[in-house]
Design an enzyme around this catalytic site. Structure first.
Site, PDB file in Angstrom:
ATOM      1  N   MET A  11       9.175   8.009 111.261  1.00  0.00           N
ATOM      2  CA  MET A  11       9.196   6.581 111.531  1.00  0.00           C
ATOM      3  C   MET A  11       9.681   5.856 110.279  1.00  0.00           C
ATOM      4  SD  MET A  11       5.721   6.119 113.775  1.00  0.00           S
ATOM      5  CE  MET A  11       4.691   6.902 112.534  1.00  0.00           C
ATOM      6  N   LEU A  12      10.696   5.047 110.455  1.00  0.00           N
ATOM      7  CA  LEU A  12      11.359   4.402 109.333  1.00  0.00           C
ATOM      8  C   LEU A  12      10.373   3.550 108.540  1.00  0.00           C
ATOM      9  CD1 LEU A  12      14.239   4.371 108.228  1.00  0.00           C
ATOM     10  CD2 LEU A  12      14.623   2.241 109.479  1.00  0.00           C
TER      11      LEU A  12
ATOM     12  N   CYS B   9      16.865   6.091 118.335  1.00  0.00           N
ATOM     13  CA  CYS B   9      16.546   4.798 117.729  1.00  0.00           C
ATOM     14  C   CYS B   9      17.412   3.698 118.341  1.00  0.00           C
ATOM     15  CB  CYS B   9      16.757   4.850 116.221  1.00  0.00           C
ATOM     16  SG  CYS B   9      16.323   3.302 115.386  1.00  0.00           S
TER      17      CYS B   9
ATOM     18  N   LYS C 240      16.424  14.541 118.968  1.00  0.00           N
ATOM     19  CA  LYS C 240      15.431  13.611 119.505  1.00  0.00           C
ATOM     20  C   LYS C 240      16.181  12.509 120.242  1.00  0.00           C
ATOM     21  CE  LYS C 240      11.375  10.905 118.139  1.00  0.00           C
ATOM     22  NZ  LYS C 240      11.734   9.588 118.711  1.00  0.00           N
TER      23      LYS C 240
ATOM     24  N   HIS D  21      11.739  11.084 124.071  1.00  0.00           N
ATOM     25  CA  HIS D  21      10.921   9.878 124.232  1.00  0.00           C
ATOM     26  C   HIS D  21      11.047   9.436 125.683  1.00  0.00           C
ATOM     27  CE1 HIS D  21       9.448   5.905 122.284  1.00  0.00           C
ATOM     28  NE2 HIS D  21       9.136   5.919 123.570  1.00  0.00           N
TER      29      HIS D  21
ATOM     30  N   ASN E 216       7.561  12.802 123.855  1.00  0.00           N
ATOM     31  CA  ASN E 216       7.200  11.770 122.881  1.00  0.00           C
ATOM     32  C   ASN E 216       7.053  10.446 123.616  1.00  0.00           C
ATOM     33  OD1 ASN E 216       8.998   9.762 120.580  1.00  0.00           O
ATOM     34  ND2 ASN E 216       6.895  10.403 120.295  1.00  0.00           N
TER      35      ASN E 216
ATOM     36  N   GLY F 224       3.368   9.612 117.276  1.00  0.00           N
ATOM     37  CA  GLY F 224       3.841   8.816 116.156  1.00  0.00           C
ATOM     38  C   GLY F 224       2.835   7.784 115.699  1.00  0.00           C
TER      39      GLY F 224
END
Length: 322
Positions: free
Chosen positions: A1-2, A83, A122, A154, A194, A216
């Site tokens: 995670m950024l 993302c 991902k 995700h 996810n 996450g």
């Protein structure tokens, strides 16, 4: 995670679970090839197994960064195709890559040709209003042909326009049944779910249908959740028997940062959820978030103010301004 799962965060999480695989923040190929690679890639050996997550789309650049990952000793290279932020889209990577499965396949092949590390992807179940199962099925099928055997999915669409990254984690509905279906259609692949997973019971439910689960934000905000994973999901005794022992080992790490001239509060922010749900957790967070403490040795603070015992912290005044 950024901006979250940096090396300090990962070291803290490793105090809670040995077996869970940890992932770096997404690092762009440009940052590695034209910036300070060591700043992004250095990590503590205790973090293994750890994967480097890349953001990029040019096969040659991805291959070069995969070589860096191998040189630094990472256990996996992961390509982010999930993302949804506009900043990421402008760089032509992230979720927008789902519209170009051949390009993703070329990138995967280039990385696999460059290194022996596992190369994983991902991604989301779809982009924008494309909710057909065949969209994500064809994406996975195309990328799998390039040699990728692990897909972390995700279970939400990514809306590339009109939603912020935060809204993209909440507004598009979760559709885990599509991830289950991917596993059914590609039984030879490793499929990891996810998105929106909050409890051990939910992890166990998903594991009845897929090979793995990625957690996450819930793990970040309630890190003690991880303390039971080694025993429950891997059949091994984990490193965390009590929160107090994790706290003590974490303060030792912070001491080393302080003694090397690095600011320990930037690392401490990742551990502020350790006592969530317990009596005194709010005061504990306040105490360790106080900027007036930043010049002190963490272990001295812990001894002086009883921070190793939250009950003592309730009875002791806050540290005076220095």
């Amino acid at each position: 995670m950024l901006d979250w799962t940096d090396r300090h965060c990962r070291y803290f999480h490793r105090l809670l679970t040995r077996r869970t695989r940890l992932y770096t923040e997404m690092v762009t190929t440009g940052a590695l090839l034209h910036g300070d690679a060591a700043r992004h890639l250095d990590f503590d050996p205790a973090e293994h197994p750890v994967a480097l997550q890349l953001g990029g789309s040019e096969p040659a650049d991805l291959a070069a960064c995969a070589r860096l990952a191998a040189r630094w000793g990472y256990d996996e290279v992961n390509l982010n195709c999930g993302c949804p932020s506009e900043r990421v889209q402008k760089g032509a990577f992230g979720a927008c890559l789902m519209a170009e499965p051949r390009l993703v396949a070329d990138g995967v092949k280039a990385m696999r040709d460059a290194v022996d590390l596992p190369v994983t992807v991902k991604h989301r179940i779809g982009i924008d209003q494309v909710e057909r199962y065949d969209f994500v099925r064809d994406f996975v099928g195309t990328v799998a042909e390039a040699g990728c055997s692990v897909f972390i999915v995700h279970a939400r669409n990514a809306w590339l326009k009109g939603l912020s990254p935060k809204e993209n984690r909440d507004i598009p509905p979760l559709r885990p049944e599509l991830v289950y279906r991917l596993k059914q259609d590609f039984p030879q692949l490793t499929v990891v779910l996810n998105g929106g997973v909050r409890t051990d019971a939910e992890i166990a439910l998903h594991l009845a249908h897929v090979d793995g689960v990625m957690v996450g934000r819930q793990a970040y905000h309630d890190p003690w959740l991880m303390a039971g994973w080694d025993a429950r999901f891997f059949g091994e005794i984990g490193p965390a028997d009590r929160r107090e022992s994790v706290e003590a080992r974490w303060f030792e790490y912070l001491d080393r940062l302080h003694q090397s001239g690095r600011a320990w509060p930037t690392a401490m922010r990742h551990a502020l959820g350790l006592w969530n749900g317990e009596r005194g957790a709010r005061l504990w967070r306040q105490f360790w978030s106080d900027h007036r403490h930043k010049s002190s040795l963490p272990s001295d603070l812990a001894r002086q103010f009883g921070a190793r015992s939250r009950q003592n912290l309730l009875e002791i005044p806050q540290l005076p301004a220095q």
